[in-house]
Design an enzyme around this catalytic site. Structure first.
Site, PDB file in Angstrom:
ATOM      1  N   CYS A   1      37.929  48.343 -68.827  1.00  0.00           N
ATOM      2  CA  CYS A   1      37.693  47.443 -67.701  1.00  0.00           C
ATOM      3  C   CYS A   1      36.603  46.413 -67.981  1.00  0.00           C
ATOM      4  O   CYS A   1      36.569  45.361 -67.347  1.00  0.00           O
ATOM      5  CB  CYS A   1      37.348  48.238 -66.454  1.00  0.00           C
ATOM      6  SG  CYS A   1      35.916  49.325 -66.656  1.00  0.00           S
TER       7      CYS A   1
ATOM      8  N   GLU B   1      34.875  51.270 -58.574  1.00  0.00           N
ATOM      9  CA  GLU B   1      34.630  50.808 -59.941  1.00  0.00           C
ATOM     10  C   GLU B   1      35.916  50.149 -60.416  1.00  0.00           C
ATOM     11  O   GLU B   1      36.890  50.824 -60.740  1.00  0.00           O
ATOM     12  CB  GLU B   1      34.235  51.975 -60.845  1.00  0.00           C
ATOM     13  CG  GLU B   1      32.935  52.654 -60.440  1.00  0.00           C
ATOM     14  CD  GLU B   1      31.729  51.738 -60.561  1.00  0.00           C
ATOM     15  OE1 GLU B   1      31.795  50.761 -61.336  1.00  0.00           O
ATOM     16  OE2 GLU B   1      30.727  51.986 -59.878  1.00  0.00           O
TER      17      GLU B   1
END
Length: 534
Positions: A258, A224
């Site tokens: 993110c 991720e």
């Protein structure tokens, strides 16, 4: 008021790591984690341990990242509690065997099914920006799937890491779950071990190290990561809403998210309006200024602060809002920068901070082109405009996920599968996807003895083509399309759908009645029966 006491962060001795992994592997092969009852009890105990230590977790988030109460509760504590509730309410249903899709009729006799098996011993490496969520979240999925787990929290948030270790040791079976603390030496020692899966959240550079280490043992990985996520605002967009929603996305956790947009590509006709609205929204969100706001986080450490400052110093763009910095407090004000060059460092590099570059473009074509050239596979894409325009953005870009007319809303739905694509990551988790992420779908058949005569077709000698004909009759699928790739349509289906579209319901009904009449007449005349006999 009594100060909240937090446990001290203590690095795990490197020499203990192999024995920790060995202990968890022995526990896995003892079948201890297999029963649903065991998994559910571990998850339920974890829930109450988190609930009992909310005050300490809030304090840890504040000390490590300056997070306010609302943000810490919503994005960290309540998030993982919700994960646990969702898992426990659905786990037994997810664990059940599944039947495969359509198959040849003969295959039904061997009872094919898909069993949900745990992978084994898994390593979860968390990230600093959401230290509790991004560590406990994947771990919850791994526990639900029946694995034993080593959790490695981010050492950049030592208070949160220490609290997670305390919670794990209080709630979870130590023979099946362990928390390993430390930095590069400890992480390197962990990566030297043999795992059944590694789940990593963090930077692309570190992900390459993780993937290389995993490849030595053919260990599957879920990565991720992040990305230079574009936001696109057309002249048909509601510019005020776009400004508010994108500012929200870029000020959460001081931009250390993110999936927040890395830059905004805006039609030049509405660029001045967007900048004005960003300034107005900034005053609304932080009426006394971001530095004085209890709701605005701080940068995680001085190294990250200096990296973001260097990016701002290197831009050729013009600061039009914000720009204040304080290294002692690790504070960087939300900063809007108007840039003119698609090659500007603020566009081509990931800021992972509260910098908001705005690049005016001529049209949507140019915006899509810049987005694809800057980063072909970002973690998120955010399009603001008409339906036709946002549909174009979805069709002509790639990304792990997307939010239309919003900033990363797809990323705040806890049960929606989340993950990257290409160099923004691989694999997905959250909700049922978290269970699936750590589960092996094991295909199983059981062949009864009485089928031996049927199965004799597979044994040599094959006697020319006779057995091949028999094999084909046992369930080989035939194409429903011609050599030009057009789908074949049966007479009955043609009659049923004749006139559909612009035709009236009456015409469709008449066609259906006519088709049934023709079929019955053919049956009475014996044509169909003769054909079947032939």
């Amino acid at each position: 008021m009594t100060a909240v006491q937090l446990p001290e962060f203590s690095t795990t001795p490197v020499e203990q790591i192999p024995s920790i992994v060995s202990r968890l592997r022995s526990s896995f092969f003892s079948q201890k984690t297999r029963p649903a009852a065991f998994r559910l009890r571990q998850l339920r105990k974890l829930y109450w341990a988190i609930a009992d230590h909310e005050e300490e977790l809030l304090e840890a988030c504040k000390r490590d990242l300056g997070k306010g109460i609302f943000e810490a509760m919503v994005s960290e504590i309540e998030w993982v509690k919700n994960d646990i509730c969702f898992m426990t309410q659905n786990l037994e249903r997810w664990m059940k065997d599944e039947k495969p899709e359509d198959m040849a009729w003969t295959h039904k006799f061997v009872s094919p099914r898909i069993r949900k098996d745990p992978l084994g011993v898994v390593l979860v490496i968390g990230a600093f920006n959401f230290p509790i969520n991004l560590a406990f979240g994947p771990m919850i999925g791994a526990i639900a799937a029946g694995n034993t787990v080593v959790l490695k929290p981010s050492e950049q948030c030592p208070n949160c890491a220490a609290m997670m270790q305390l919670i794990m040791e209080k709630a979870l079976d130590p023979e099946c779950y362990a928390c390993v603390q430390g930095g590069i030496p400890e992480t390197s020692a962990l990566l030297e071990q043999n795992w059944d899966k590694i789940f990593f959240t963090g930077s692309v550079n570190t992900a390459k190290i993780v993937a290389q280490a995993a490849a030595k043992n053919l260990t599957p990985v879920a990565l991720e990561l992040g990305g230079k996520n574009p936001a696109i605002v057309t002249k048909k967009a509601d510019v005020q809403l776009a400004a508010r929603r994108l500012l929200w996305a870029k000020t959460m956790n001081a931009g250390q998210v993110c999936i927040s947009q890395n830059y905004i590509l805006v039609d030049k006709e509405v660029a001045p309006t967007l900048i004005t609205e960003l300034k107005a929204a900034m005053k609304e969100f932080f009426p006394s200024g971001a530095k004085q706001s209890p709701d605005y986080s701080r940068i995680v450490n001085l190294r990250a602060f200096n990296r973001i400052k260097k990016m701002l110093d290197s831009t050729s763009g013009k600061i039009v809002a914000g720009g204040t910095m304080d290294a002692d407090q690790l504070f960087i004000e939300p900063t809007v920068i108007e840039v003119s060059d698609p090659k500007d460092p603020l566009i081509v590099e990931e800021s992972f901070g509260p910098l908001i570059p705005v690049l005016p473009v001529d049209n949507l074509d140019q915006a899509i082109s810049i987005a694809n050239e800057t980063h072909a596979t970002p973690l998120g894409v955010y399009a603001f405009g008409s339906k036709a325009e946002t549909d174009r953005v979805l069709a002509e870009t790639r990304s792990g996920g997307a939010s239309i007319n919003d900033g990363f809303f797809h990323g705040v739905i806890p049960t929606l599968a989340f993950g990257g694509v290409g160099d923004s990551g691989t694999g997905a988790y959250r909700g049922k996807a978290s269970f699936d992420c750590f589960t092996h779908r094991r295909s199983i058949t059981k062949t009864p003895n009485w089928m031996e005569k049927l199965l004799a077709v597979r044994y040599p000698p094959f006697d020319g083509t006779s057995k091949l004909k028999q094999y084909r009759a046992m369930g080989i699928l035939k194409p429903d399309f011609d050599r030009d790739g057009r789908q074949k349509i049966g007479l009955l289906w043609y009659l049923i759908t004749l006139g559909s579209g612009s035709a009236s319901k009456g015409a469709l009904r008449a066609a259906l009645i006519a088709g049934i009449y023709l079929a019955l007449r053919a049956l009475m005349e014996g044509r169909i029966w003769k054909g079947l006999k032939g």
